[in-house]
Design an enzyme around this catalytic site. Structure first.
Site, PDB file in Angstrom:
ATOM      1  CB  THR A 138     -16.209   4.253  36.357  1.00 38.42           C
ATOM      2  OG1 THR A 138     -17.631   4.194  36.607  1.00 38.42           O
ATOM      3  CG2 THR A 138     -15.962   4.116  34.867  1.00 38.42           C
TER       4      THR A 138
ATOM      5  CB  ALA B 123     -22.083   3.935  36.099  1.00 43.45           C
TER       6      ALA B 123
ATOM      7  CB  VAL C  78     -26.582  -0.076  38.640  1.00 48.58           C
ATOM      8  CG1 VAL C  78     -26.607   0.822  39.877  1.00 48.58           C
ATOM      9  CG2 VAL C  78     -27.420   0.537  37.522  1.00 48.58           C
ATOM     10  CE  LYS C  79     -17.361  -0.724  41.235  1.00 46.50           C
ATOM     11  NZ  LYS C  79     -16.141  -0.019  40.767  1.00 46.50           N
ATOM     12  CB  VAL C  80     -25.083  -1.698  44.369  1.00 44.79           C
ATOM     13  CG1 VAL C  80     -25.755  -1.554  45.720  1.00 44.79           C
ATOM     14  CG2 VAL C  80     -26.013  -1.231  43.255  1.00 44.79           C
TER      15      VAL C  80
END
Length: 216
Positions: free
Chosen positions: A27, A56, A82-84
């Protein structure tokens, strides 16, 4: 190759999951905003539906903010990644998350050096964007090949997620070139199932069946 669906829409995720090929979900803030729902509630809902990785994304631009947001997201479920974004502060956050045992997906990768830095910082995944590179006349698929070669040469465990996938050729070529995962919109997943000769074959089988049964 594993398949993730790139969406925050619950019905689309359920539909993809029913196909028996879904390994995860990605997402981003734009996809969640389109749904008009609370971000954390939607991520929790998705994490319950899908046993695999659920990416996310943080919205902070500074490392400290990313780390705080990421901790909150990771607490939602064990399968949260965790999307960074690929920035200097993003790398600092990735290093911190790696030390905490939190999985990360470094997004907006457009070059080999970016992917290499992310992997060295401890990223679980890197996401090179195929379609967006194609849009500016660059070869997104060649980038997949180059990243895969370098990761293999240097023994880096970071997995490659082919992102910004626009059509079935992106998927098949990314698989051939070493991407571990493709994250794909549902409409493109559906396109993967089709071929004109498959349709013609089904039509012929049905026509032959109906002819045989009518004659009886």
């Amino acid at each position: 190759m594993k398949f993730f669906v790139d969406t925050a829409n619950i019905n689309e995720i359920k539909e993809a999951n029913e196909l028996g090929i879904l390994d995860g979900v990605t997402t981003n803030p734009s996809l969640v905003a389109k749904e008009g729902v609370d971000f954390h509630e939607r991520i929790a809902e998705i994490a319950k539906l899908v046993p695999g990785s659920v990416s996310a994304e943080v919205i902070s631009l500074d490392a400290e903010g990313m780390i705080e947001e990421g901790k909150t997201l990771a607490a939602i479920s064990e399968n949260i990644t965790v999307k960074v974004p690929m920035t200097v502060d993003g790398l600092k956050a990735v290093k911190a998350f790696a030390e905490l045992g939190i999985k990360t997906n470094v997004t907006l990768i457009f070059s080999v050096p970016q992917a290499l830095l992310a992997a060295r910082a401890g990223a679980t995944y890197v996401s090179p964007f195929l379609g967006r590179l194609d849009d500016i006349g660059h070869d997104g698929l060649q980038l997949i090949s180059d990243i895969a070669d370098i990761f293999s040469t240097h023994g880096l465990p970071t997995q490659i997620i082919a992102a910004s996938v626009r059509h079935p050729v992106h998927v098949s070529e990314a698989a051939k070139r070493g991407a571990h995962i493709a994250t794909i919109p549902l409409n493109v997943i559906k396109q993967l199932t089709g071929h004109p000769l498959t349709d013609k074959g089904i039509e012929k089988f049905l026509a032959d069946w109906n002819k045989e049964n009518v004659e009886k």
